[in-house]
Design an enzyme around this catalytic site. Structure first.
Site, PDB file in Angstrom:
ATOM      1  CG  ASP A  30     -26.471   8.563  27.380  1.00  0.00           C
ATOM      2  OD1 ASP A  30     -25.603   7.667  27.426  1.00  0.00           O
ATOM      3  OD2 ASP A  30     -26.354   9.569  26.664  1.00  0.00           O
ATOM      4  N   GLY A  31     -25.358   7.555  30.276  1.00  0.00           N
ATOM      5  CA  GLY A  31     -24.355   8.130  31.171  1.00  0.00           C
ATOM      6  C   GLY A  31     -23.773   7.170  32.190  1.00  0.00           C
TER       7      GLY A  31
ATOM      8  CD1 TRP B  26     -22.911   8.449  38.477  1.00  0.00           C
ATOM      9  CD2 TRP B  26     -21.891   6.451  38.597  1.00  0.00           C
ATOM     10  NE1 TRP B  26     -22.902   8.063  39.794  1.00  0.00           N
ATOM     11  CE2 TRP B  26     -22.286   6.836  39.897  1.00  0.00           C
ATOM     12  CE3 TRP B  26     -21.237   5.240  38.429  1.00  0.00           C
ATOM     13  CZ2 TRP B  26     -22.060   6.041  41.015  1.00  0.00           C
ATOM     14  CZ3 TRP B  26     -20.993   4.445  39.549  1.00  0.00           C
ATOM     15  CH2 TRP B  26     -21.407   4.850  40.822  1.00  0.00           C
TER      16      TRP B  26
ATOM     17  CG  HIS C  83     -22.926  -0.753  32.039  1.00  0.00           C
ATOM     18  ND1 HIS C  83     -23.595   0.274  31.404  1.00  0.00           N
ATOM     19  CD2 HIS C  83     -21.825  -0.996  31.283  1.00  0.00           C
ATOM     20  CE1 HIS C  83     -22.928   0.625  30.315  1.00  0.00           C
ATOM     21  NE2 HIS C  83     -21.853  -0.121  30.225  1.00  0.00           N
TER      22      HIS C  83
ATOM     23  NE  ARG D 200     -22.026   1.030  24.261  1.00  0.00           N
ATOM     24  CZ  ARG D 200     -22.351   1.848  25.247  1.00  0.00           C
ATOM     25  NH1 ARG D 200     -22.019   1.572  26.465  1.00  0.00           N
ATOM     26  NH2 ARG D 200     -23.013   2.955  24.999  1.00  0.00           N
TER      27      ARG D 200
ATOM     28  CG  LEU E  14     -45.076  -0.481  34.900  1.00  0.00           C
ATOM     29  CD1 LEU E  14     -45.379   0.945  34.447  1.00  0.00           C
ATOM     30  CD2 LEU E  14     -43.801  -0.502  35.725  1.00  0.00           C
TER      31      LEU E  14
ATOM     32  CG  LEU F  99     -35.654  10.543  19.698  1.00  0.00           C
ATOM     33  CD1 LEU F  99     -36.694  10.479  18.606  1.00  0.00           C
ATOM     34  CD2 LEU F  99     -36.102   9.675  20.872  1.00  0.00           C
ATOM     35  CB  SER F 100     -29.605   7.386  20.415  1.00  0.00           C
ATOM     36  OG  SER F 100     -28.838   8.495  20.781  1.00  0.00           O
TER      37      SER F 100
ATOM     38  CD  GLU G 214     -44.521  17.940  24.954  1.00  0.00           C
ATOM     39  OE1 GLU G 214     -43.514  18.652  25.152  1.00  0.00           O
ATOM     40  OE2 GLU G 214     -45.432  18.240  24.156  1.00  0.00           O
TER      41      GLU G 214
HETATM   42  C1  FPP Z   1     -25.901   3.999  28.501  1.00  0.00           C
HETATM   43  O1  FPP Z   1     -24.752   4.363  29.206  1.00  0.00           O
HETATM   44  C2  FPP Z   1     -26.441   2.742  28.997  1.00  0.00           C
HETATM   45  C3  FPP Z   1     -26.436   1.558  28.311  1.00  0.00           C
HETATM   46  C4  FPP Z   1     -25.888   1.401  26.958  1.00  0.00           C
HETATM   47  C5  FPP Z   1     -26.958   0.336  28.880  1.00  0.00           C
HETATM   48  C6  FPP Z   1     -28.068   0.486  29.863  1.00  0.00           C
HETATM   49  C7  FPP Z   1     -28.151  -0.738  30.680  1.00  0.00           C
HETATM   50  C8  FPP Z   1     -28.447  -0.781  31.995  1.00  0.00           C
HETATM   51  C9  FPP Z   1     -28.837   0.378  32.803  1.00  0.00           C
HETATM   52  C10 FPP Z   1     -28.421  -2.081  32.718  1.00  0.00           C
HETATM   53  C11 FPP Z   1     -29.262  -3.151  32.108  1.00  0.00           C
HETATM   54  C12 FPP Z   1     -30.720  -2.833  32.139  1.00  0.00           C
HETATM   55  C13 FPP Z   1     -31.695  -3.746  31.957  1.00  0.00           C
HETATM   56  C14 FPP Z   1     -33.141  -3.344  31.967  1.00  0.00           C
HETATM   57  C15 FPP Z   1     -31.383  -5.145  31.740  1.00  0.00           C
HETATM   58  P1  FPP Z   1     -23.389   4.480  28.406  1.00  0.00           P
HETATM   59  O2  FPP Z   1     -22.605   3.244  28.656  1.00  0.00           O
HETATM   60  O3  FPP Z   1     -23.664   4.768  26.975  1.00  0.00           O
HETATM   61  O4  FPP Z   1     -22.749   5.701  29.123  1.00  0.00           O
HETATM   62  P2  FPP Z   1     -21.736   6.744  28.488  1.00  0.00           P
HETATM   63  O5  FPP Z   1     -22.455   7.430  27.350  1.00  0.00           O
HETATM   64  O6  FPP Z   1     -21.453   7.668  29.634  1.00  0.00           O
HETATM   65  O7  FPP Z   1     -20.533   5.969  28.048  1.00  0.00           O
END
Ligand code: FPP
Length: 253
Positions: free
Chosen positions: A24-25, A29, A41, A75, A135, A199-200, A211
Site C-alpha cells: 500500500d502507498g 509515495w 506503481h 479506479r 519459493l 485487511l481490505s 500476526e
Molecule cells: C496500492 O497503492 C497498490 C496497488 C493497488 C497496486 C500494487 C501493484 C504493484 C506494486 C505493481 C504490480 C505488481 C505485480 C506483482 C504485478 P495505492 O495505489 O492504493 O496507494 P495509495 O493508497 O497511496 O493511493
C-alpha cells in the site's frame, strides 16, 4: 506446516513459512513527490522484485502479494490499464528469471472476467513454473477474499444440491480445500505498508491466526531491511492459536 529457521545467518531465528503482503502507498509515495501515481506503481514493481529476492534469501517458503483487488476496478480507467500493463510487463520481463531461481508462480483471484491476454499470461507463468520447488510466489490478482469464500460456498452448494455431499460434510477443512489457496498453508505473518491498519478483503479466512505488522513506509520504499524489521517483530510475538501462554500464567497483558 511449521515456521522454520532461516537459511540465512542474518535472519531472525523464526521466519514465517508464509508471508502475506498488502503493498500500500504507491499513490501517496508518488503524489508526495509531485509525481504521477503511475510512477508510484512503477517503483512499486521494483519493490516487488526486492521483496521476492529478500524473501528467498531469508528462507520464506510462500509470499502472497496483493497486486490488484476486486475493488480496484473502481479506479480511473487509465490507472486500471496502467496496473494491467505493469502485470504484463512483470510476467514478460521477470518470468524467465523467476523460473531460473526455482520460484513457482501461483495466481489467486477471479480469472473469468480478466482480459484474455492477461489471463493467458498468468496461465503461462503458472505452467512454466509448476514444477519449481523454491519459493512459491502467490500473486493475488483480481482477488477479493469475500468473493473467494462466496464462490467456494457456491461450489459446495452445487455438490449438496446434486446429492454428492450432505450439509454436514461442509466442514472447516472442506471449505478450506475449496478456496483458491487450497494447498497453500495459512499466512503466518501479514505485512502492510503505508501505516494503514486494515485487511481490505485480503485472505480474511486464511489470516485467522496470522500476526500483523504495519510498516510506516510507502510500498515503493520497501526493501530487505524493511522485511527484516517486520520479521524481527514477528519473531518477538508469541503465537498461541487460541491456547494459553507457554511463558506465564499471568492474566495481565
Ligand atoms: C496500492 O497503492 C497498490 C496497488 C493497488 C497496486 C500494487 C501493484 C504493484 C506494486 C505493481 C504490480 C505488481 C505485480 C506483482 C504485478 P495505492 O495505489 O492504493 O496507494 P495509495 O493508497 O497511496 O493511493
Amino acid at each position: 506446516m511449521r515456521e522454520g529457521a532461516s537459511a540465512s545467518h542474518e535472519a531472525p531465528v523464526r521466519v514465517p513459512v508464509h508471508l502475506g503482503v498488502i503493498m500500500d502507498g504507491n499513490g501517496r509515495w508518488a503524489t508526495s513527490r509531485n509525481l504521477p501515481r503511475f510512477e508510484g506503481h512503477r517503483r512499486g514493481m521494483e519493490a516487488v522484485r526486492r521483496c521476492v529476492r529478500a524473501a528467498r534469501e531469508l528462507g520464506i517458503r510462500y509470499v502472497t502479494l496483493y497486486s490488484f483487488s476486486s475493488e480496484n476496478w473502481s479506479r480511473p480507467a487509465q490507472e486500471v490499464s496502467e496496473l494491467m500493463g505493469l502485470l504484463k510487463r512483470f510476467v514478460r520481463h521477470d518470468l524467465a528469471e523467476l523460473h531460473a531461481s526455482d520460484v513457482r508462480v501461483r495466481i489467486i483471484g477471479e480469472r473469468a472476467s480478466l482480459p484474455r491476454d492477461i489471463a493467458s499470461l498468468l496461465e503461462e507463468a503458472e505452467n512454466l513454473t509448476r514444477a519449481n520447488t523454491g519459493l512459491t510466489l502467490v500473486v493475488a490478482f483480481n482477488y477479493g477474499s469475500r468473493q473467494e469464500i462466496a464462490s467456494a460456498a457456491q461450489r459446495l452448494a452445487i455438490e449438496v444440491a446434486a446429492g454428492r455431499l450432505s450439509p454436514q460434510d461442509i466442514t472447516v477443512e472442506r471449505l478450506n480445500a475449496s478456496l483458491d489457496t487450497a494447498d497453500i498453508p495459512d499466512p503466518d505473518l501479514i505485512v502492510r505498508t503505508s501505516g494503514e491498519q486494515r485487511l481490505s478483503n485480503f485472505l480474511l479466512w486464511q489470516a485467522a491466526y496470522a500476526e500483523f505488522v504495519f510498516l510506516p513506509i510507502y510500498w515503493p520504499e520497501f526493501d530487505h531491511a524493511a522485511l527484516l524489521g517486520a520479521l524481527e517483530e514477528f519473531a518477538r510475538r508469541e503465537r498461541r492459536f487460541g491456547g494459553i501462554s507457554a511463558r506465564s500464567g499471568s492474566a495481565r497483558p
